[in-house]
Design a protein around this motif. Structure first.
Motif, PDB file in Angstrom:
ATOM      1  N   ARG A 131      -5.236  -4.264  -0.611  1.00 18.10           N
ATOM      2  CA  ARG A 131      -5.294  -3.565  -1.896  1.00 18.10           C
ATOM      3  C   ARG A 131      -4.576  -4.345  -3.000  1.00 18.10           C
ATOM      4  NH1 ARG A 131      -9.221   0.146  -2.072  1.00 18.10           N
ATOM      5  NH2 ARG A 131      -9.219   1.486  -0.257  1.00 18.10           N
ATOM      6  N   ASP A 132      -4.023  -5.501  -2.660  1.00 12.90           N
ATOM      7  CA  ASP A 132      -3.181  -6.238  -3.604  1.00 12.90           C
ATOM      8  C   ASP A 132      -4.049  -7.063  -4.562  1.00 12.90           C
ATOM      9  OD1 ASP A 132      -1.367  -7.772  -4.937  1.00 12.90           O
ATOM     10  OD2 ASP A 132      -0.275  -8.416  -3.146  1.00 12.90           O
ATOM     11  N   ILE A 133      -3.857  -6.837  -5.860  1.00 15.65           N
ATOM     12  CA  ILE A 133      -4.678  -7.549  -6.838  1.00 15.65           C
ATOM     13  C   ILE A 133      -4.359  -9.035  -6.847  1.00 15.65           C
ATOM     14  CG2 ILE A 133      -3.157  -7.264  -8.845  1.00 15.65           C
ATOM     15  CD1 ILE A 133      -5.888  -6.579 -10.371  1.00 15.65           C
ATOM     16  N   LEU A 134      -3.176  -9.427  -6.383  1.00 22.77           N
ATOM     17  CA  LEU A 134      -2.839 -10.854  -6.341  1.00 22.77           C
ATOM     18  C   LEU A 134      -3.768 -11.599  -5.389  1.00 22.77           C
ATOM     19  CD1 LEU A 134       1.066 -10.815  -6.285  1.00 22.77           C
ATOM     20  CD2 LEU A 134      -0.425 -11.458  -8.176  1.00 22.77           C
ATOM     21  N   TYR A 193      -9.511  -8.238 -16.314  1.00 22.26           N
ATOM     22  CA  TYR A 193     -10.722  -9.048 -16.158  1.00 22.26           C
ATOM     23  C   TYR A 193     -11.164  -9.117 -14.705  1.00 22.26           C
ATOM     24  CZ  TYR A 193      -7.054 -12.396 -15.048  1.00 22.26           C
ATOM     25  OH  TYR A 193      -5.958 -12.997 -14.496  1.00 22.26           O
ATOM     26  N   LEU A 194     -10.324  -8.578 -13.779  1.00 20.46           N
ATOM     27  CA  LEU A 194     -10.663  -8.654 -12.362  1.00 20.46           C
ATOM     28  C   LEU A 194     -10.969  -7.270 -11.810  1.00 20.46           C
ATOM     29  CD1 LEU A 194      -7.807 -10.963 -11.080  1.00 20.46           C
ATOM     30  CD2 LEU A 194     -10.227 -11.514 -11.016  1.00 20.46           C
ATOM     31  N   LYS A 195     -11.719  -7.246 -10.717  1.00 18.83           N
ATOM     32  CA  LYS A 195     -11.898  -5.989 -10.009  1.00 18.83           C
ATOM     33  C   LYS A 195     -10.623  -5.724  -9.225  1.00 18.83           C
ATOM     34  CE  LYS A 195     -16.861  -6.583  -9.474  1.00 18.83           C
ATOM     35  NZ  LYS A 195     -17.901  -7.173  -8.589  1.00 18.83           N
ATOM     36  N   ASP A 196     -10.064  -4.567  -9.422  1.00 16.71           N
ATOM     37  CA  ASP A 196      -8.801  -4.242  -8.751  1.00 16.71           C
ATOM     38  C   ASP A 196      -9.085  -3.650  -7.376  1.00 16.71           C
ATOM     39  OD1 ASP A 196      -6.439  -3.276  -7.865  1.00 16.71           O
ATOM     40  OD2 ASP A 196      -5.913  -2.203  -9.713  1.00 16.71           O
ATOM     41  N   PRO A 197      -8.654  -4.335  -6.300  1.00 18.01           N
ATOM     42  CA  PRO A 197      -8.968  -3.837  -4.947  1.00 18.01           C
ATOM     43  C   PRO A 197      -8.350  -2.470  -4.657  1.00 18.01           C
ATOM     44  CG  PRO A 197      -8.004  -6.038  -4.881  1.00 18.01           C
ATOM     45  CD  PRO A 197      -7.849  -5.547  -6.277  1.00 18.01           C
ATOM     46  N   SER A 198      -7.346  -2.059  -5.454  1.00 15.50           N
ATOM     47  CA  SER A 198      -6.743  -0.747  -5.182  1.00 15.50           C
ATOM     48  C   SER A 198      -7.516   0.372  -5.872  1.00 15.50           C
ATOM     49  CB  SER A 198      -5.287  -0.729  -5.643  1.00 15.50           C
ATOM     50  OG  SER A 198      -5.223  -0.772  -7.045  1.00 15.50           O
ATOM     51  N   ASP A 199      -8.542  -0.009  -6.641  1.00 15.13           N
ATOM     52  CA  ASP A 199      -9.328   0.984  -7.361  1.00 15.13           C
ATOM     53  C   ASP A 199     -10.549   1.363  -6.526  1.00 15.13           C
ATOM     54  OD1 ASP A 199     -10.977   2.385  -9.019  1.00 15.13           O
ATOM     55  OD2 ASP A 199     -10.667   1.088 -10.754  1.00 15.13           O
ATOM     56  N   ILE A 238      -0.294   0.590 -26.176  1.00 16.25           N
ATOM     57  CA  ILE A 238      -1.030  -0.506 -25.552  1.00 16.25           C
ATOM     58  C   ILE A 238      -0.057  -1.357 -24.763  1.00 16.25           C
ATOM     59  CG2 ILE A 238      -2.355  -2.597 -26.005  1.00 16.25           C
ATOM     60  CD1 ILE A 238      -3.591  -1.129 -28.361  1.00 16.25           C
ATOM     61  N   LEU A 239      -0.369  -1.562 -23.486  1.00 17.31           N
ATOM     62  CA  LEU A 239       0.560  -2.214 -22.565  1.00 17.31           C
ATOM     63  C   LEU A 239      -0.050  -3.534 -22.093  1.00 17.31           C
ATOM     64  CD1 LEU A 239       3.131  -1.808 -20.800  1.00 17.31           C
ATOM     65  CD2 LEU A 239       1.655  -0.723 -19.125  1.00 17.31           C
ATOM     66  N   SER A 240       0.737  -4.613 -22.140  1.00 19.99           N
ATOM     67  CA  SER A 240       0.179  -5.907 -21.752  1.00 19.99           C
ATOM     68  C   SER A 240      -0.223  -5.909 -20.284  1.00 19.99           C
ATOM     69  CB  SER A 240       1.184  -7.014 -22.021  1.00 19.99           C
ATOM     70  OG  SER A 240       2.275  -6.877 -21.156  1.00 19.99           O
ATOM     71  N   ASN A 241      -1.217  -6.711 -19.983  1.00 19.36           N
ATOM     72  CA  ASN A 241      -1.746  -6.821 -18.628  1.00 19.36           C
ATOM     73  C   ASN A 241      -0.669  -7.232 -17.626  1.00 19.36           C
ATOM     74  OD1 ASN A 241      -2.920  -8.971 -16.566  1.00 19.36           O
ATOM     75  ND2 ASN A 241      -4.457  -7.392 -16.868  1.00 19.36           N
ATOM     76  N   VAL A 242       0.303  -8.035 -18.088  1.00 19.18           N
ATOM     77  CA  VAL A 242       1.408  -8.486 -17.243  1.00 19.18           C
ATOM     78  C   VAL A 242       2.077  -7.303 -16.532  1.00 19.18           C
ATOM     79  CG1 VAL A 242       3.691  -9.547 -17.345  1.00 19.18           C
ATOM     80  CG2 VAL A 242       1.880 -10.402 -18.806  1.00 19.18           C
ATOM     81  N   SER A 243       2.144  -6.170 -17.221  1.00 17.51           N
ATOM     82  CA  SER A 243       2.855  -5.021 -16.679  1.00 17.51           C
ATOM     83  C   SER A 243       1.928  -3.863 -16.349  1.00 17.51           C
ATOM     84  CB  SER A 243       3.913  -4.550 -17.672  1.00 17.51           C
ATOM     85  OG  SER A 243       4.905  -5.516 -17.787  1.00 17.51           O
ATOM     86  N   SER A 244       0.687  -4.162 -16.016  1.00 16.84           N
ATOM     87  CA  SER A 244      -0.242  -3.060 -15.803  1.00 16.84           C
ATOM     88  C   SER A 244      -0.333  -2.641 -14.343  1.00 16.84           C
ATOM     89  CB  SER A 244      -1.634  -3.442 -16.324  1.00 16.84           C
ATOM     90  OG  SER A 244      -2.149  -4.488 -15.547  1.00 16.84           O
ATOM     91  N   SER A 245       0.518  -3.205 -13.483  1.00 12.58           N
ATOM     92  CA  SER A 245       0.440  -2.857 -12.073  1.00 12.58           C
ATOM     93  C   SER A 245       0.797  -1.383 -11.846  1.00 12.58           C
ATOM     94  CB  SER A 245       1.397  -3.750 -11.276  1.00 12.58           C
ATOM     95  OG  SER A 245       1.725  -3.116 -10.064  1.00 12.58           O
ATOM     96  N   ILE A 246      -0.075  -0.703 -11.139  1.00 15.66           N
ATOM     97  CA  ILE A 246       0.174   0.706 -10.842  1.00 15.66           C
ATOM     98  C   ILE A 246       1.417   0.837  -9.964  1.00 15.66           C
ATOM     99  CG2 ILE A 246      -0.712   2.706  -9.560  1.00 15.66           C
ATOM    100  CD1 ILE A 246      -2.412   2.511 -11.894  1.00 15.66           C
TER     101      ILE A 246
END
Lengths: 403, 292
Positions: A316-319, A284-290, A256-264
């Motif tokens: 495509r940046d989730i930020l 919790y957000l829609k990821d624009p790269s998905d 299980i990996l924290s969300n902080v480090s979940s960037s593809i």
């Protein structure tokens, strides 16, 4: 005697109703708000090591430009004043003073970073200036009793950790859990959330320092503990090292990996997709790269906003969608304030979001705040890495409830 | 027992990283008698150059060789432009120069390539080495390259005229000048070689720690510790020191109660201080000094 009392009471009632009626009809303002304008202060690391986050400030500015083009909020234009704090706490304090005392903003919105928000919190609290929707996941920003002028936004680290704990309890009731965490506020916050729920199921804990060149030795030790589940609370570089090392030593825990480090892009890809298959995280957000959101109406609206107001942004940046959702939350709060733009009412409305959502959030996730709970988002959904992307699974999990 | 073996093996693997870096540290110390605080950043920058070349389609070994050549020239250029004018200046001035170089290179790399981590390829693959899951073929390859590098340096310094001249210029500059050695250019050559060795270290380390502007921060401190332990004048000592520091760090973190993970970096620093107090020449330093 009785008549006099009645008359006095009636008079008092008349005075009160006159006063409050007058207040209702009259617009109320604190510094930073007028009939035509609301001044909002913001800090972002436009330079320095955190400069990648600077796009959040830029997309927020673009959002308020759009709002202003559409006539503003209740007829008032938002004047969004955003300064560079270089990700440095002393600089954040200096810029906050400037925003409050010289630019005279009504409120501070979304300053970024746990350290920076901690640094300015005391000052803003003493000045009674709202510090809304901070971009930091530390649980301490949801503490209405001691800090009635500060609210969080994203799910706190503890909420997220409890969501993982709930998942572990459900999927693997007899799990032997190893926790690998960064030895600072971030790691300890998560660890507390995990311990609250998992207790004795945690059989091994290893912390690392950010000065360590590699974290291989910790992973070796955790494997030797005999754990079958690993909760990995590390920042991106170390998360990538861990994913790679775990594959190399042929350890196959439920990872299980924290969300902080979940960037593809900045974690999973460098670590190698083949090494990260089956890793579980939460979001919790829609990821624009998905691509699964490409035809989603909310995502389409976001993309057309970007095309018009922030065309230079990476769509495509989730930020970017994070900043967009944050700005929408502030707009909603200010809308709820109506014509009473006092700092007190701003806080009252920020603590009065009821089942409100923006289309940037995953389906089923709602924001809720109350005078005793200043954490807008407490819900998350789990996701599992499959191929080269995250796949959502399971129901919405609330990290703050005991179910 | 298994944990012990595992930690020793993991220590050797990490030690290879420190050994590579220590080798570069010793090279520059041989040439200029100072520790170069910017050594790690220079290595990082070289590694980014090779990464960029590969992004442009240059194959691994092509990029490797171009990067070595670039680093060699860049090292000489840095010496000529920045440190030759400071040659007669006090040590502190030099230290300030090194720190400035550190900051400049680190920030420039951040500006050009940003701060997110990049994957860096390895020519050795990353399968388990000889069935051991603790050492990958890359780490074994890294140990091999370090040993080869060490042998190369040994022959260079012992059996070539220019190597001998460099040693002479570093240890007794006055006499060296009297016998006709251009000491100033020998120092520049030392910089060039140290930078090239640093580049090799960087390219070997990057697949393990991932490429990013701060990748060398921790490594350099351990590299210093390794160099001091082995002896700042001995390339062989630096390599042995690297492995010893790697193993010692892991075992101390695992077995000494109360030391634990929080104190891993202080262990390296404590090692530097204790060696300097007890045996300033390091484990292998003295011998070399006598021969020269």
């Amino acid at each position: 005697m009785f008549g006099r009392t009645i008359r006095a009471a009636a008079l008092a009632a008349a005075v009160i109703s006159l006063a409050s009626g007058g207040a209702l009809a009259q617009k109320k303002y604190d510094t930073g708000a007028t009939d035509t304008e609301i001044k909002v202060g913001n800090l972002m690391p436009y330079s320095g090591p955190g400069s990648a986050y600077g796009v959040i400030g830029q997309v927020e500015a673009a959002y308020f430009k759009m709002i202003n083009d559409k006539g503003g909020i209740n007829g008032r234009k938002v004047n969004f004043i955003s300064y560079d704090d270089a990700y440095s706490p002393p600089k954040a304090v200096e810029q906050t003073r400037k925003l409050v005392e010289s630019d005279e903003v009504l409120l501070m919105f979304d300053p970024l970073g746990t350290a920076n928000n901690t640094a300015i919190q005391k000052y803003l609290t003493s000045k009674k200036v709202p510090q809304l929707f901070v971009a930091a996941g530390a649980t301490k920003f949801n503490d209405p009793k001691n800090f009635p002028w500060t609210t969080g936004w994203q799910p706190s680290y503890q909420s997220e950790a409890r969501a993982y704990a709930k998942y572990i309890l459900k999927e693997k009731p007899n799990a032997k859990v190893a926790v690998f965490f960064q030895n600072d506020d971030l790691g300890k916050d998560y660890l507390k959330g995990l311990k609250d729920k998992l207790g004795a199921r945690i059989i091994a804990e290893e912390s690392y320092e950010t000065t360590e060149p590699t974290i291989d030795t910790h992973i070796v030790k955790l494997k030797a503990s005999g754990a079958d589940t690993l909760v990995n609370i590390s920042s991106p570089k170390f998360a990538a090292q861990a994913i790679k090392k775990i594959a190399e030593i042929d350890w196959k825990p439920l990872h299980i990996l924290s969300n902080v480090s979940s960037s593809i892009g900045s974690v999973i890809k460098p670590a190698g997709f083949e090494n990260a298959q089956g890793v579980v995280s939460a979001t919790y957000l829609k990821d624009p790269s998905d691509p699964q959101w490409d035809n989603d109406p909310g995502m389409k609206e976001f993309q057309s906003f970007l095309a018009k107001y922030y065309p230079e942004g990476n769509k495509r940046d989730i930020l970017l969608i994070t900043g967009y959702a944050l700005a929408e939350t502030l707009a909603q709060t200010l809308k709820q304030c109506g014509d009473d733009l006092t700092r007190e009412n701003v806080m009252k409305q920020a603590a009065n979001l009821k089942d409100w959502r923006t289309e940037a959030l995953l389906p089923g996730i709602y924001m809720n705040t109350s005078p005793t709970d200043f954490a807008p988002i407490s819900q998350l959904r789990l996701m599992r890495l499959s191929g080269e992307k995250w796949e959502l699974f399971g129901d919405v999990i609330n990290g703050d409830t005991d179910d | 027992m298994e944990l012990f073996t595992n930690q020793v093996l993991a220590g050797i693997a990490t030690g290879a990283i420190y050994a590579c870096m220590a080798l570069a540290v010793v090279m520059i110390y041989q040439a200029i008698d100072h520790l170069n605080f910017a050594q790690g950043e220079m290595a990082m920058f070289s590694t980014f150059i090779s990464w960029q070349l590969m992004q442009w389609g240059v194959p691994y070994w092509g990029a490797f060789i171009i990067t070595l050549a670039f680093s060699f020239v860049a090292g000489i250029a840095i010496e000529r432009i920045l440190f030759k004018p400071l040659a007669k200046a006090p040590v502190l001035t030099n230290v300030a120069g090194f720190i400035a170089l550190f900051a400049i290179i680190n920030s420039s790399a951040g500006l050009i390539w940003d701060f997110t981590i990049k994957q860096y390829p390895t020519p050795f693959g990353s399968a388990p080495f000889l069935g051991s899951q603790l050492i990958s073929t890359h780490q074994a390859g890294m140990i091999g390259v370090t040993v080869l590098l060490l042998l190369g340096l040994y022959f260079f310094f012992q059996y070539t005229r220019i190597g001998l001249a460099m040693r002479a210029a570093a240890s007794v500059p006055e006499s060296a000048r009297l016998v006709g050695i251009n000491t100033s250019w020998m120092i520049a050559l030392g910089w060039g070689m140290a930078t090239a060795i640093g580049a090799i270290a960087g390219m070997l380390i990057a697949p393990v720690v991932f490429l990013e502007p701060n990748m060398m921060g921790g490594v350099l401190i351990y590299g210093f510790a390794a160099a001091v332990l082995g002896g700042l004048t001995s390339p062989f000592g630096a390599v042995v020191g690297g492995f010893l520091v790697g193993i010692f760090e892991n075992l101390a973190g695992t077995y000494i109660p109360g030391v634990g993970n929080e104190l891993k970096l202080p262990i390296a620093l404590a090692l530097i201080i204790s060696v300097l107090v007890v045996k300033p020449a390091g484990l292998f330093g003295r011998h070399i000094v006598k021969r020269v």
